[in-house]
Scaffold this active site. Structure first.
Site, PDB file in Angstrom:
ATOM      1  N   TRP A 250       0.877  -1.024  -0.150  1.00 12.00           N
ATOM      2  CA  TRP A 250       0.099   0.083  -0.088  1.00 12.00           C
ATOM      3  C   TRP A 250       0.794   1.236  -0.143  1.00 12.00           C
ATOM      4  CZ3 TRP A 250      -2.280   2.554   4.704  1.00 12.00           C
ATOM      5  CH2 TRP A 250      -3.111   3.626   4.514  1.00 12.00           C
TER       6      TRP A 250
ATOM      7  N   ASP B  69      -1.214  -5.559   9.240  1.00  9.05           N
ATOM      8  CA  ASP B  69      -1.961  -4.511   8.708  1.00  9.05           C
ATOM      9  C   ASP B  69      -3.164  -5.349   8.213  1.00  9.05           C
ATOM     10  OD1 ASP B  69      -3.468  -2.471   7.763  1.00  9.05           O
ATOM     11  OD2 ASP B  69      -2.049  -1.817   6.229  1.00  9.05           O
TER      12      ASP B  69
ATOM     13  N   LYS C 218     -13.724  -0.669   5.798  1.00  5.76           N
ATOM     14  CA  LYS C 218     -14.421  -1.321   4.833  1.00  5.76           C
ATOM     15  C   LYS C 218     -15.425  -2.164   4.861  1.00  5.76           C
ATOM     16  CE  LYS C 218     -10.446   0.204   3.165  1.00  5.76           C
ATOM     17  NZ  LYS C 218     -10.028   1.309   2.462  1.00  5.76           N
TER      18      LYS C 218
HETATM   19  C1  LMR Z   1      -6.788   2.195  -0.756  1.00  2.75           C
HETATM   20  O1  LMR Z   1      -5.745   1.623  -0.730  1.00  2.75           O
HETATM   21  O2  LMR Z   1      -7.383   2.583  -1.670  1.00  2.75           O
HETATM   22  C2  LMR Z   1      -7.413   2.379   0.724  1.00  2.75           C
HETATM   23  O3  LMR Z   1      -6.699   1.831   1.593  1.00  2.75           O
HETATM   24  C3  LMR Z   1      -7.838   3.831   0.574  1.00  2.75           C
HETATM   25  C4  LMR Z   1      -6.399   4.866   1.281  1.00  2.75           C
HETATM   26  O4  LMR Z   1      -6.369   5.252   2.344  1.00  2.75           O
HETATM   27  O5  LMR Z   1      -5.647   4.627   0.438  1.00  2.75           O
END
Ligand code: LMR
Length: 398
Positions: free
Chosen positions: A132, A213, A248
């Site tokens: 992420w 996470d 979510k």
């Molecule tokens: C995403 O990866 O799109 C979600 O976790 C929202 C975000 O805050 O990035």
């Protein structure tokens, strides 16, 4: 001359900036598959009926808006521990697990990052390749050093388990390893429970610290199944961090509600850990916002509401699984020759499509279809109405 002349332009957020661009796009047929937000068949992000019922009760019963404790309420801590670890294991962890209510999963990660940087001997955090995008910012913010471990093979579009295990075996003792509990973001490629057992064993032998996470519980295979990583690590008696989110699975995105659970391997450290977590909370946001936590507490403390929530969550999960098949069929129907059937096996909201940055940009500029430059799509944003359009656009950019 201004005192702000030295302020440089920061790079745009790779995920959230796309929603800003999407909102500014005047094309009536635009499609947003960037940020991880669930939408139903009509293209809206619904408030769950369970949440509406909880909010009704809260509105009627509310008596005060005084501050919450720095770590949130004990009821919230206990209920979220049970959801994460299961009732029995949560019981066994008492006196070793320090839990706090955080502003979203991001808040939990940021408190953990502060805690690690201030209190642990290590200064190094290991991130999945890829991960992420915000992980880098969050763990980099307090000055932690970032390293990456192997996870995904971009050529085979699948997990490179051998390379992953090799990486884990080479991580120094005491370092922190950020793992995706389920529904890996951005790839959608998850580990099996057996593989998690091996990961926990390596953590125990090599003595690095897992940080899980856990933002998508219930979006993969189910609430219990998706908790395998957190439970296996906790059961193994390892020190660990688990960052939970209700954005979510309860659709509470804007209420910013999550939890951080810090498991110490020695109960004698518990009070010190709690005291340091409180400092981190106090200097960042003082105490958590109450509303989302109250909604979670109301639902999880009422058996009927919990059951109703499970059904609503299952419906979201089933819709995403159905969309995966529907999308792969639509790509075939649009005449796309590349085999996209791997999308069906991936878990959760996200899929790594294998599209390049150039193709992602072309989708956006030519077709007003917004996906992350890494090629990640939010599968949950695909509907009956837009599926053929998205498939045709992908055919065009390939
Ligand atoms: C995403 O990866 O799109 C979600 O976790 C929202 C975000 O805050 O990035």
């Amino acid at each position: 001359m201004s005192h702000f002349d030295a302020v440089s332009l920061a790079p745009a957020d790779p995920i959230l900036s796309l929603t800003e661009a999407f909102k500014a796009d005047s094309n009536p047929d635009k499609v947003n598959l960037s940020v991880g937000v669930f939408v139903d068949q009509t293209g809206t992000t619904p408030i769950l009926d369970t949440v509406k019922e909880a909010e009704k009760r809260l509105l009627e019963g509310a008596t005060s808006k005084s501050y919450l404790p720095m770590t949130g309420t004990p009821a919230y801590a206990s209920l979220t521990q049970k959801l994460c670890f299961g009732e029995e294991l949560a019981g066994e962890l008492q006196g070793r697990v320090a839990s706090l209510q955080s502003p979203g999963g991001t808040g939990a990660l940021r408190v953990a990052a502060d805690f690690i940087s201030k209190n642990l001997e290590t200064n190094t955090v290991w991130l999945s390749n890829p991960t992420w995008a915000n992980h880098k910012g969050i763990f980099g913010a307090p000055g932690l050093k970032l390293e990456t471990y192997n996870y995904y093979n971009a050529e085979t579009l699948s997990l490179d388990y051998a390379a992953f295990i090799e990486s884990l075996n080479n991580i120094p003792a005491g370092d922190v390893v950020v793992l995706h509990g389920c529904c890996h973001n951005p790839t959608g490629v998850d580990l099996t429970a057996e593989q998690w057992e091996e990961v926990a064993q390596i953590a125990a032998t090599k003595k690095w610290i897992p940080l899980i996470d856990f933002a998508y519980q219930g979006f993969g295979d189910g609430i219990e199944e998706d908790a395998a990583a957190a439970r296996i690590v906790a059961k193994a008696g390892l020190p660990a961090f688990v960052c939970q989110s209700f954005s979510k699975n309860l659709g509470l995105y804007q209420d910013r509600v999550g939890a951080l659970h810090v498991i110490t391997d020695d109960a004698s450290n518990f009070a010190n850990v709690v005291s340091q977590l409180k400092i981190s909370v106090r200097v960042n946001y003082s105490n958590p916002p109450a509303h989302g936590g109250a909604v979670v507490t109301t639902i999880l403390s009422d058996a009927a509401l919990t059951e109703q929530w499970h059904a609503e969550l299952a419906a979201m999960r089933d819709r995403i699984a159905g969309v995966r098949t529907q999308f792969v069929d639509a790509l075939k129907a649009a005449g796309v020759e590349r085999d996209f059937s791997f999308l069906i096996e991936q878990k959760g909201m996200f899929s790594f499509t294998g599209l390049s940055k150039e193709q992602a940009v072309a989708l956006r500029e030519k077709h007003s279809i917004y996906i992350v430059d890494s090629g990640r799509i939010n599968v949950a944003g695909i509907t009956d109405e837009n599926v053929a359009q998205v498939a045709a656009a992908i055919k065009d950019v390939l």
